[in-house]
Design an enzyme around this catalytic site. Structure first.
Site, PDB file in Angstrom:
ATOM      1  N   HIS A 125      -7.396  -5.981   0.808  1.00 15.24           N
ATOM      2  CA  HIS A 125      -6.199  -5.165   1.055  1.00 15.24           C
ATOM      3  C   HIS A 125      -5.428  -5.620   2.298  1.00 15.24           C
ATOM      4  CE1 HIS A 125      -4.053  -1.469  -0.013  1.00 15.24           C
ATOM      5  NE2 HIS A 125      -4.026  -1.102   1.262  1.00 15.24           N
ATOM      6  N   ASP A 171     -10.279  -5.478  -3.292  1.00 14.50           N
ATOM      7  CA  ASP A 171      -9.659  -4.425  -2.488  1.00 14.50           C
ATOM      8  C   ASP A 171     -10.508  -3.157  -2.613  1.00 14.50           C
ATOM      9  OD1 ASP A 171      -8.002  -2.337  -1.545  1.00 14.50           O
ATOM     10  OD2 ASP A 171      -6.181  -3.402  -2.160  1.00 14.50           O
ATOM     11  N   SER A 201       0.833  -1.198   0.000  1.00  9.17           N
ATOM     12  CA  SER A 201       0.000   0.000   0.000  1.00  9.17           C
ATOM     13  C   SER A 201       0.874   1.258   0.000  1.00  9.17           C
ATOM     14  CB  SER A 201      -0.965  -0.049   1.183  1.00  9.17           C
ATOM     15  OG  SER A 201      -1.976   0.925   1.080  1.00  9.17           O
TER      16      SER A 201
END
Length: 284
Positions: free
Chosen positions: A261, A226, A149
């Site tokens: 995620h 996600d 991320s």
């Protein structure tokens, strides 16, 4: 600079060290976890893992399963923190996606943040240099970089902005075009100011257009479930930007159905990333 060893944990034949040290770039105490695999007859390559928003060195070292593969292939893995902590700057603890836990791996230039929020220099200059002095068995000249991320963004930026420093790069659900998404606008605007030209040196989609260093395949996994995929991450923008440069056709973007995620996603594909880096680190 000295590192204080707070805890030593035996794992997969090696040791996970939980360290603390004082940083001259953040002007705070910084935590970092370091996994060293079983002893070898030669210096040990290193993989640097940059974590995402809200994370500490504990998240990846407890949930990613990277240490198993680090032990299997014979590389050390380094888990830094994601920001300074306790800098006592007004507003640094008001939201989860800015300030504490959200250093965005940049060197801040605005008056409020520039004394402490310098994670780019902390990671790529200070931390690696100082660890090489304290742990001479580790080969910081044979190092690769990965992340998740915000940390995936940081890994791509580190690789693309410092050609040749890292042998390879990969990322899990990285923020690929931060200059045009809410997370990037919020953090870059505060840390770097309103001149968007200053943002480009921390934007992988901008950096890859003119990259002229060593070429190794970039591995990216992105879950299709996600929640941040379309709004914040935008990996397709990175691929599009690469088409007219040296990285055309060299980005392996793997879109995986059903994954989100979280670290459930990361741990599902960590073996692919470990193999990717072990190859470029000369371990098989």
């Amino acid at each position: 600079m000295s590192f204080k060893v707070n805890t030593t944990i035996s794992q997969f034949g090696g040791q996970l060290l939980k360290l603390t040290h004082e940083s001259r770039f953040t002007k705070t105490s910084m935590d970092v976890n370091l996994f060293i695999p079983p002893a070898q007859t030669k210096k040990i390559p290193v993989l640097l893992y940059l974590s995402g928003l809200t994370c500490t060195p504990q998240n990846a070292s407890e949930k990613s399963f990277f240490q198993y593969f680090a032990s299997k292939y014979g590389f050390a893995i380094l888990f830094p923190d994601t920001s300074p902590r306790g800098a006592q700057i007004e507003g640094e603890d008001e939201s989860w996606d800015f300030g504490t836990g959200a250093g965005f791996y940049v060197d801040s230039t605005t008056a409020k943040w520039k004394n402490n929020y310098n994670m780019y220099s902390y990671i790529h200059k200070e931390l690696l240099t100082e660890l090489s002095k304290s742990y001479p068995e580790l080969d910081f000249n044979n190092i690769s970089i990965t992340g998740h991320s915000m940390g995936g963004m940081g890994a791509l930026v580190g690789y693309l902005s410092l050609p040749g420093k890292y042998k390879s790069v990969s990322a899990f659900a990285p923020i690929c075009n931060p200059s045009i998404v809410q997370w990037g606008e919020k953090n870059f605007g505060n840390y770097l100011g309103n001149n968007k030209d200053d943002w480009k040196k921390y934007d992988p989609t901008e950096l890859i257009k003119n990259y002229n260093g060593p070429i190794t395949d970039i591995l990216i996994h992105q879950g299709l479930n996600d929640n941040f995929y379309q709004s914040q991450l935008k990996p397709e923008n990175l691929l599009e930007a690469a088409k007219n440069g040296n990285y055309n056709g060299k980005i392996d973007l793997r879109l995986v159905d059903g994954y989100d995620h979280s670290y459930f996603f990361i741990s599902s594909f960590v073996e692919d990333h470990a193999k990717h880096h072990a190859k470029y680190l000369g371990l098989y």
